[in-house]
Design an enzyme around this catalytic site. Structure first.
Site, PDB file in Angstrom:
ATOM      1  N   ASP A   1       0.777  -1.206   0.240  1.00 54.18           N
ATOM      2  CA  ASP A   1      -0.097  -0.251   0.323  1.00 54.18           C
ATOM      3  C   ASP A   1       0.888   1.011   0.229  1.00 54.18           C
ATOM      4  O   ASP A   1       1.950   1.370   0.667  1.00 54.18           O
ATOM      5  CB  ASP A   1      -0.906  -0.347   0.977  1.00 54.18           C
ATOM      6  CG  ASP A   1      -1.953   0.582   1.296  1.00 54.18           C
ATOM      7  OD1 ASP A   1      -3.409   0.837   1.144  1.00 54.18           O
ATOM      8  OD2 ASP A   1      -1.888   2.264   1.407  1.00 54.18           O
TER       9      ASP A   1
ATOM     10  N   HIS B   1      -9.794  -4.904  -2.808  1.00 54.38           N
ATOM     11  CA  HIS B   1      -8.827  -5.711  -2.466  1.00 54.38           C
ATOM     12  C   HIS B   1      -9.361  -5.788  -0.988  1.00 54.38           C
ATOM     13  O   HIS B   1      -9.977  -5.998  -0.692  1.00 54.38           O
ATOM     14  CB  HIS B   1      -8.063  -4.666  -3.029  1.00 54.38           C
ATOM     15  CG  HIS B   1      -8.502  -2.661  -2.349  1.00 54.38           C
ATOM     16  ND1 HIS B   1     -10.023  -2.295  -3.125  1.00 54.38           N
ATOM     17  CD2 HIS B   1      -8.507  -2.247  -1.109  1.00 54.38           C
ATOM     18  CE1 HIS B   1     -10.090  -1.266  -2.213  1.00 54.38           C
ATOM     19  NE2 HIS B   1      -9.440  -1.229  -1.138  1.00 54.38           N
TER      20      HIS B   1
HETATM   21  P1  AMP Z   1      -9.478   0.878   0.327  1.00 49.80           P
HETATM   22  O1  AMP Z   1      -9.800   2.706   1.050  1.00 49.80           O
HETATM   23  O2  AMP Z   1      -9.811   0.741   1.566  1.00 49.80           O
HETATM   24  O3  AMP Z   1     -10.283   1.147  -0.746  1.00 49.80           O
HETATM   25  O4  AMP Z   1      -8.465   1.398   0.124  1.00 49.80           O
HETATM   26  C1  AMP Z   1      -7.717   1.588  -1.242  1.00 49.80           C
HETATM   27  C2  AMP Z   1      -5.836   1.954  -0.635  1.00 49.80           C
HETATM   28  O5  AMP Z   1      -5.185   1.788  -1.570  1.00 49.80           O
HETATM   29  C3  AMP Z   1      -4.988   2.914   0.363  1.00 49.80           C
HETATM   30  O6  AMP Z   1      -4.831   1.964   1.559  1.00 49.80           O
HETATM   31  C4  AMP Z   1      -4.485   3.466  -0.811  1.00 49.80           C
HETATM   32  O7  AMP Z   1      -3.303   4.057   0.794  1.00 49.80           O
HETATM   33  C5  AMP Z   1      -4.214   1.885  -1.506  1.00 49.80           C
HETATM   34  N1  AMP Z   1      -3.557   2.807  -2.432  1.00 49.80           N
HETATM   35  C6  AMP Z   1      -4.461   3.793  -3.487  1.00 49.80           C
HETATM   36  N2  AMP Z   1      -3.444   4.178  -4.972  1.00 49.80           N
HETATM   37  C7  AMP Z   1      -1.994   3.364  -4.280  1.00 49.80           C
HETATM   38  C8  AMP Z   1      -0.831   3.110  -4.977  1.00 49.80           C
HETATM   39  N3  AMP Z   1      -0.956   3.853  -6.083  1.00 49.80           N
HETATM   40  N4  AMP Z   1      -0.460   2.113  -5.394  1.00 49.80           N
HETATM   41  C9  AMP Z   1      -0.703   1.325  -4.209  1.00 49.80           C
HETATM   42  N5  AMP Z   1      -1.382   1.722  -3.670  1.00 49.80           N
HETATM   43  C10 AMP Z   1      -2.811   2.855  -2.830  1.00 49.80           C
END
Ligand code: AMP
Ligand code: ZN
Length: 115
Positions: A34, A101
């Protein structure tokens, strides 16, 4: 159901169009760090195929593979004392990226209930 969504950031990670720290990959799913870790270990496990969230997925094999991959990735990263797995679904679930995810969080104690 489309295999990918043009403007989905996680589909772009699957296609390696944007960089990420991929730590596991097989035919069905990938796992990567993440970008904004909430715990010392914070890994996301996603199917390569685009599904918005848990509401959209009825494929038992895919869901089983995701959870088993989350477990394997957690144990490979030494989280033998335990870890938290989370699937945020929809706005009230706190979902911000609309490609299903599984969060794998470890390396510290995780309180319950979450915020
Ligand atoms: P959610 O809030 O459950 O939809 O989780 C989305 C997650 O994706 C969050 O923890 C973000 O920090 C992570 N995230 C967003 N963009 C990226 C990226 N480009 N690479 C890795 N993680 C990401
Ligand atoms: Zn996607």
């Amino acid at each position: 159901m489309s295999n990918s969504s043009e403007d989905c950031i996680f589909c772009k990670i699957v296609k390696k169009e944007i960089p990420s720290k991929i730590i596991f990959e097989n035919d069905d799913c990938i796992a990567f760090n993440d970008i904004k870790p909430a715990s010392p270990t914070h890994i996301l496990v996603i199917p390569k195929k685009h599904y918005k969230n848990l509401i959209e997925v009825n494929d038992k094999e895919l869901l089983g593979n995701l959870l088993l991959t989350a477990k394997e990735v957690a144990l490979k990263h030494g989280l033998t004392d335990g870890f938290r797995t989370v699937i945020n679904t929809g706005d009230n679930g706190g979902q911000t990226v609309y490609h299903i995810h599984v969060h794998v969080l470890g390396g510290r104690f995780h309180k319950w209930p979450p915020g």
